[in-house]
Each structure stands twice: as structure tokens, then as C-alpha cells.
Design a protein around this motif. Structure first.
Motif, short mmCIF file in Angstrom:
data_model
loop_
_atom_site.label_atom_id
_atom_site.label_comp_id
_atom_site.label_asym_id
_atom_site.label_seq_id
_atom_site.Cartn_x
_atom_site.Cartn_y
_atom_site.Cartn_z
N LYS A 5 14.69 -17.47 7.31
CA LYS A 5 15.64 -18.08 8.23
C LYS A 5 16.05 -19.41 7.60
O LYS A 5 15.29 -20.35 7.55
CB LYS A 5 14.99 -18.29 9.59
CG LYS A 5 14.58 -16.98 10.23
CD LYS A 5 13.82 -17.20 11.51
CE LYS A 5 13.32 -15.87 12.04
NZ LYS A 5 12.35 -16.04 13.10
N TYR A 67 21.36 -18.28 8.39
CA TYR A 67 21.05 -19.64 8.84
C TYR A 67 20.62 -19.58 10.29
O TYR A 67 21.42 -19.41 11.19
CB TYR A 67 22.25 -20.57 8.68
CG TYR A 67 22.56 -20.88 7.24
CD1 TYR A 67 21.88 -21.90 6.58
CD2 TYR A 67 23.51 -20.16 6.54
CE1 TYR A 67 22.14 -22.18 5.25
CE2 TYR A 67 23.78 -20.43 5.21
CZ TYR A 67 23.09 -21.44 4.57
OH TYR A 67 23.35 -21.70 3.26
N ALA A 68 19.33 -19.73 10.51
CA ALA A 68 18.80 -19.66 11.87
C ALA A 68 18.74 -21.03 12.51
O ALA A 68 18.68 -21.13 13.74
CB ALA A 68 17.40 -19.06 11.84
N LEU A 101 27.61 -20.40 17.75
CA LEU A 101 26.23 -20.57 17.29
C LEU A 101 25.27 -19.56 17.89
O LEU A 101 24.11 -19.87 18.14
CB LEU A 101 25.77 -22.01 17.60
CG LEU A 101 26.61 -23.09 16.93
CD1 LEU A 101 26.13 -24.46 17.34
CD2 LEU A 101 26.59 -22.94 15.42
N LYS A 104 21.33 -19.17 17.10
CA LYS A 104 20.92 -20.27 16.23
C LYS A 104 20.07 -21.27 17.03
O LYS A 104 20.25 -21.42 18.24
CB LYS A 104 22.12 -21.02 15.65
CG LYS A 104 23.16 -20.14 14.99
CD LYS A 104 22.66 -19.51 13.73
CE LYS A 104 23.77 -18.69 13.08
NZ LYS A 104 23.31 -17.59 12.30
N ALA A 130 24.00 -20.84 21.52
CA ALA A 130 22.77 -21.08 20.77
C ALA A 130 21.56 -20.45 21.45
O ALA A 130 21.52 -20.31 22.68
CB ALA A 130 22.54 -22.58 20.58
#
Length: 185
Positions: A5, A67-68, A101, A104, A130
Motif C-alpha cells: 500500500k 496508493y492507500a 479518494l 484511501k 475516503a
């Protein structure tokens, strides 16, 4: 084994054209060297730079799905980040990221205190999409990288944010409590 990640770090600086001595960059290098966590570091000095960096990440980086964690390093106060001598509220930031997002984790260093109420946190999460927003709500005289790195390392192991936070507190209770680590999901 869990998939990697990645971390995308964006740091606010006074002027991107000057050689800025980042306090966060050595920590990111440590994450890469000692924990094998891939990360990207960018700076910005104005809202347009923030928008450009994030647009590049969102629309041009083929690894965006990996991209976490979006790691935001900005000065600020009262749930507002400072950029180019202007304060942007988390509501304004949420609207900028609207729907972009999904899944994320947005993490703020302790250079900006994150002290959301339930309604404010839910608004941020709903608008951005998110998975979680995290940071620190107590002022302490050290940079949060001392806890950020173990947190990011645990993010590699845990998908469930509740289990993640429980493990972080179990391993680093004194730091979490002293610094006021919070995670809203």
C-alpha cells in the motif's frame, strides 16, 4: 502476505523553487529502506500546486490504485491547513477531493491538529469517499513521524481500520495517548 500500500506524501512549503530542508523526507526514506514501503514525496506552496500535484496523482499516475495513504504535511490549526499564508478548512479540502479518494486513508502529521466532531468527520469522509482520516489532536513538541512510521507499517498488514488502530494502540499506547492519535472512519 498483503499487497503493498503505497504512500503519497504532499508537504506544504514556503516556496517550491527554493531548496527546502524537509523534516519528513528522512522518515519517508526510512519507510522505504527499512520497511520496503513505496512512497512518493512532493511539495507545494499554493493551492494551485496542491491541485496540480493531486491531479497528476489521480489522472496520470498508473499506480494510483496502489496508493492507500495520502500523507499530508501542512502547518495549520483548528482543522485548517495553511498554504501560501491562507487557511483552508477541511470542508474546503473535502470539496476539492470530492469523490476522488475512495478507499484511501488521509493522514495528517501533527503540524496541524485534527480535532473533528462526528459530523465534521462524517462530512469529510462522505464527500471525499475516503476510507478514513487520521491525525493528532494534541500539541506535542516532536514531529509525529515517530508514530507515523509504525502506523504506516501496520497499514500494510491491516485492511480493517478498527483492527489497525487497536494494534497501533496496543504496541504504542503511550505515544498514541500523548500525541492524541485519532482516526475517523
Amino acid at each position: 502476505m498483503y499487497p503493498d500500500k503505497y504512500i503519497y506524501c504532499l508537504e506544504g512549503v514556503a516556496d517550491v523553487t527554493e531548496n527546502n530542508k524537509s523534516q519528513i523526507l528522512p522518515s519517508l526514506e526510512n519507510l522505504a529502506l527499512h520497511f520496503g514501503i513505496t512512497n512518493v514525496y512532493k511539495t507545494c506552496d499554493c493551492i494551485e500546486g496542491l491541485e496540480e500535484s493531486l491531479s497528476t496523482l489521480l489522472y496520470e499516475d498508473k499506480s494510483f490504485k496502489d496508493y492507500a495513504i495520502l500523507y499530508l504535511v501542512f502547518e495549520g490549526e483548528g482543522n485548517k491547513i495553511e498554504l501560501d499564508d491562507y487557511y483552508y478548512t477541511l470542508e474546503e479540502i473535502a470539496e476539492f477531493f470530492e469523490g476522488k479518494l475512495t478507499d484511501k486513508i488521509i493522514h495528517f502529521t501533527n503540524t496541524m491538529r485534527l480535532d473533528l466532531d462526528e459530523e465534521g468527520a462524517q462530512y469529510f469522509l462522505d464527500v471525499t469517499g475516503a476510507k478514513a482520516v487520521s491525525g493528532y489532536n494534541k500539541p506535542v513538541p516532536i514531529l509525529s513521524t515517530v508514530l507515523d512510521n509504525p502506523y504506516f507499517s501496520l497499514c500494510q498488514e491491516y485492511d480493517d481500520v478498527v483492527a489497525l488502530v487497536e494494534e497501533l494502540y496496543e504496541r504504542h499506547y503511550a505515544l498514541c495517548n500523548t500525541m492524541g492519535f485519532v482516526l475517523y472512519y
